[in-house]
Design a protein around this motif. Sequence first.
Motif, PDB file in Angstrom:
ATOM      1  N   CYS A  56       0.836  -1.203   0.000  1.00 24.57           N
ATOM      2  CA  CYS A  56       0.000   0.000   0.000  1.00 24.57           C
ATOM      3  C   CYS A  56       0.870   1.251   0.000  1.00 24.57           C
ATOM      4  O   CYS A  56       2.005   1.237   0.473  1.00 24.57           O
ATOM      5  N   ILE A  57       0.315   2.300  -0.553  1.00 24.53           N
ATOM      6  CA  ILE A  57       0.983   3.596  -0.594  1.00 24.53           C
ATOM      7  C   ILE A  57       0.394   4.468   0.499  1.00 24.53           C
ATOM      8  O   ILE A  57      -0.818   4.711   0.538  1.00 24.53           O
ATOM      9  N   VAL A  58       1.256   4.933   1.406  1.00 26.09           N
ATOM     10  CA  VAL A  58       0.878   5.911   2.420  1.00 26.09           C
ATOM     11  C   VAL A  58       1.912   7.021   2.313  1.00 26.09           C
ATOM     12  O   VAL A  58       3.091   6.818   2.606  1.00 26.09           O
ATOM     13  N   SER A  59       1.474   8.166   1.874  1.00 28.67           N
ATOM     14  CA  SER A  59       2.371   9.287   1.602  1.00 28.67           C
ATOM     15  C   SER A  59       2.903   9.915   2.883  1.00 28.67           C
ATOM     16  O   SER A  59       2.188   9.984   3.887  1.00 28.67           O
ATOM     17  N   PRO A  60       4.143  10.415   2.847  1.00 30.37           N
ATOM     18  CA  PRO A  60       4.674  11.129   4.016  1.00 30.37           C
ATOM     19  C   PRO A  60       3.816  12.330   4.411  1.00 30.37           C
ATOM     20  O   PRO A  60       3.842  12.774   5.552  1.00 30.37           O
ATOM     21  N   GLY A  61       3.024  12.843   3.483  1.00 29.26           N
ATOM     22  CA  GLY A  61       2.117  13.951   3.782  1.00 29.26           C
ATOM     23  C   GLY A  61       0.889  13.526   4.565  1.00 29.26           C
ATOM     24  O   GLY A  61       0.166  14.371   5.099  1.00 29.26           O
ATOM     25  N   ASP A  62       0.624  12.230   4.639  1.00 28.17           N
ATOM     26  CA  ASP A  62      -0.520  11.722   5.397  1.00 28.17           C
ATOM     27  C   ASP A  62      -0.134  11.607   6.873  1.00 28.17           C
ATOM     28  O   ASP A  62       0.951  11.112   7.200  1.00 28.17           O
ATOM     29  N   HIS A  63      -1.019  12.023   7.762  1.00 26.74           N
ATOM     30  CA  HIS A  63      -0.776  11.931   9.201  1.00 26.74           C
ATOM     31  C   HIS A  63      -0.510  10.476   9.616  1.00 26.74           C
ATOM     32  O   HIS A  63       0.279  10.214  10.523  1.00 26.74           O
ATOM     33  N   SER A  64      -1.115   9.532   8.932  1.00 26.37           N
ATOM     34  CA  SER A  64      -0.954   8.109   9.256  1.00 26.37           C
ATOM     35  C   SER A  64       0.442   7.583   8.946  1.00 26.37           C
ATOM     36  O   SER A  64       0.847   6.552   9.484  1.00 26.37           O
ATOM     37  N   PHE A  65       1.172   8.264   8.078  1.00 29.02           N
ATOM     38  CA  PHE A  65       2.500   7.802   7.675  1.00 29.02           C
ATOM     39  C   PHE A  65       3.414   7.626   8.884  1.00 29.02           C
ATOM     40  O   PHE A  65       4.048   6.577   9.051  1.00 29.02           O
ATOM     41  N   ALA A  66       3.498   8.652   9.734  1.00 26.28           N
ATOM     42  CA  ALA A  66       4.398   8.600  10.896  1.00 26.28           C
ATOM     43  C   ALA A  66       3.993   7.481  11.845  1.00 26.28           C
ATOM     44  O   ALA A  66       4.850   6.768  12.373  1.00 26.28           O
ATOM     45  N   ALA A  67       2.686   7.304  12.060  1.00 27.59           N
ATOM     46  CA  ALA A  67       2.221   6.239  12.952  1.00 27.59           C
ATOM     47  C   ALA A  67       2.543   4.868  12.384  1.00 27.59           C
ATOM     48  O   ALA A  67       3.025   3.982  13.101  1.00 27.59           O
ATOM     49  N   LEU A  68       2.301   4.673  11.092  1.00 28.78           N
ATOM     50  CA  LEU A  68       2.576   3.377  10.467  1.00 28.78           C
ATOM     51  C   LEU A  68       4.076   3.075  10.493  1.00 28.78           C
ATOM     52  O   LEU A  68       4.484   1.952  10.798  1.00 28.78           O
ATOM     53  N   LYS A  69       4.880   4.080  10.224  1.00 32.03           N
ATOM     54  CA  LYS A  69       6.329   3.884  10.224  1.00 32.03           C
ATOM     55  C   LYS A  69       6.840   3.573  11.634  1.00 32.03           C
ATOM     56  O   LYS A  69       7.703   2.721  11.815  1.00 32.03           O
ATOM     57  N   ALA A  70       6.280   4.254  12.643  1.00 33.40           N
ATOM     58  CA  ALA A  70       6.746   4.065  14.024  1.00 33.40           C
ATOM     59  C   ALA A  70       6.240   2.767  14.653  1.00 33.40           C
ATOM     60  O   ALA A  70       6.992   2.041  15.288  1.00 33.40           O
ATOM     61  N   THR A  71       4.951   2.470  14.484  1.00 35.63           N
ATOM     62  CA  THR A  71       4.356   1.315  15.166  1.00 35.63           C
ATOM     63  C   THR A  71       4.469   0.030  14.362  1.00 35.63           C
ATOM     64  O   THR A  71       4.390  -1.060  14.917  1.00 35.63           O
ATOM     65  N   ARG A  72       4.557   0.183  13.031  1.00 36.95           N
ATOM     66  CA  ARG A  72       4.675  -0.957  12.120  1.00 36.95           C
ATOM     67  C   ARG A  72       3.469  -1.886  12.179  1.00 36.95           C
ATOM     68  O   ARG A  72       3.569  -3.072  11.908  1.00 36.95           O
ATOM     69  N   ASP A  73       2.294  -1.335  12.545  1.00 38.82           N
ATOM     70  CA  ASP A  73       1.065  -2.127  12.434  1.00 38.82           C
ATOM     71  C   ASP A  73      -0.110  -1.233  12.096  1.00 38.82           C
ATOM     72  O   ASP A  73      -0.051  -0.014  12.234  1.00 38.82           O
ATOM     73  N   CYS A  74      -1.171  -1.861  11.607  1.00 39.78           N
ATOM     74  CA  CYS A  74      -2.367  -1.124  11.198  1.00 39.78           C
ATOM     75  C   CYS A  74      -3.512  -2.119  11.011  1.00 39.78           C
ATOM     76  O   CYS A  74      -3.326  -3.324  11.096  1.00 39.78           O
ATOM     77  N   VAL A  75      -4.675  -1.575  10.733  1.00 40.95           N
ATOM     78  CA  VAL A  75      -5.826  -2.377  10.339  1.00 40.95           C
ATOM     79  C   VAL A  75      -6.334  -1.822   9.018  1.00 40.95           C
ATOM     80  O   VAL A  75      -6.474  -0.607   8.856  1.00 40.95           O
ATOM     81  N   ILE A  76      -6.549  -2.698   8.065  1.00 37.59           N
ATOM     82  CA  ILE A  76      -7.213  -2.312   6.824  1.00 37.59           C
ATOM     83  C   ILE A  76      -8.661  -2.753   6.981  1.00 37.59           C
ATOM     84  O   ILE A  76      -8.950  -3.946   7.117  1.00 37.59           O
ATOM     85  N   ALA A  77      -9.552  -1.762   7.009  1.00 40.21           N
ATOM     86  CA  ALA A  77     -10.977  -2.025   7.182  1.00 40.21           C
ATOM     87  C   ALA A  77     -11.681  -1.773   5.848  1.00 40.21           C
ATOM     88  O   ALA A  77     -11.406  -0.767   5.181  1.00 40.21           O
ATOM     89  N   ILE A  78     -12.572  -2.672   5.480  1.00 37.10           N
ATOM     90  CA  ILE A  78     -13.251  -2.560   4.189  1.00 37.10           C
ATOM     91  C   ILE A  78     -14.686  -2.092   4.422  1.00 37.10           C
ATOM     92  O   ILE A  78     -15.510  -2.825   4.979  1.00 37.10           O
ATOM     93  N   PRO A  79     -14.978  -0.851   4.010  1.00 34.58           N
ATOM     94  CA  PRO A  79     -16.307  -0.295   4.249  1.00 34.58           C
ATOM     95  C   PRO A  79     -17.308  -0.689   3.156  1.00 34.58           C
ATOM     96  O   PRO A  79     -16.929  -0.854   1.999  1.00 34.58           O
ATOM     97  N   PRO A  80     -18.576  -0.804   3.530  1.00 34.48           N
ATOM     98  CA  PRO A  80     -19.615  -1.033   2.525  1.00 34.48           C
ATOM     99  C   PRO A  80     -19.978   0.283   1.844  1.00 34.48           C
ATOM    100  O   PRO A  80     -19.662   1.365   2.338  1.00 34.48           O
ATOM    101  N   VAL A  81     -20.663   0.186   0.720  1.00 33.07           N
ATOM    102  CA  VAL A  81     -21.055   1.366  -0.045  1.00 33.07           C
ATOM    103  C   VAL A  81     -21.858   2.357   0.798  1.00 33.07           C
ATOM    104  O   VAL A  81     -21.791   3.569   0.565  1.00 33.07           O
TER     105      VAL A  81
END
Length: 183
Positions: A56-81
Amino acid sequence: MPHATQRFAPYPVGRVYQLIEPGPVVLLATSRAGTPNVMTMSWHMMVEFTPPLIACIVSPGDHSFAALKATRDCVIAIPPVELAETVVGIGNCSGAHVDKFARFGLTALPAEKVAAPLIGECFANLECRVVDTRLVNRYSLFVLEVVAAWIDPKREAPRTIHHAGYGRFRVDGEEILIDSRMP
């Protein structure tokens, strides 16, 4: 034989992504120092079946980038329409300034194997750990391993949204079955 340019019209290369988007728009949840955040993401793809790996692409401009880089974990949630407007709203603001879970009324549920929360309103949640960062500095590309997966069994045939660019989305629809030897 006619030349291809006689049959086809030019298409801007900057819009090619609109033709080849690989999958549904998802929500990427992170948690850093006990503070959950969520971002909208459509640039992702499966890269392996076993173990299941997602790039996945998470740009350094995204607030989530620093968290993903630091914690090295995440959840990918799939939303319905039905969450389409919420998904776009999440993508149009920054977690640096807004508690997106509160603003959009999302339910953060504890995950089993990662610190990031599951999202209760989504029909599927994939707990992921970062397993490869070699392309992060060059392309902002993280490779994630799915370490646990959850689905809401009460939601039958949920429909997903797919980004088509510039505020346009497609909704998945009809399912067709064709014999295949793929697992």
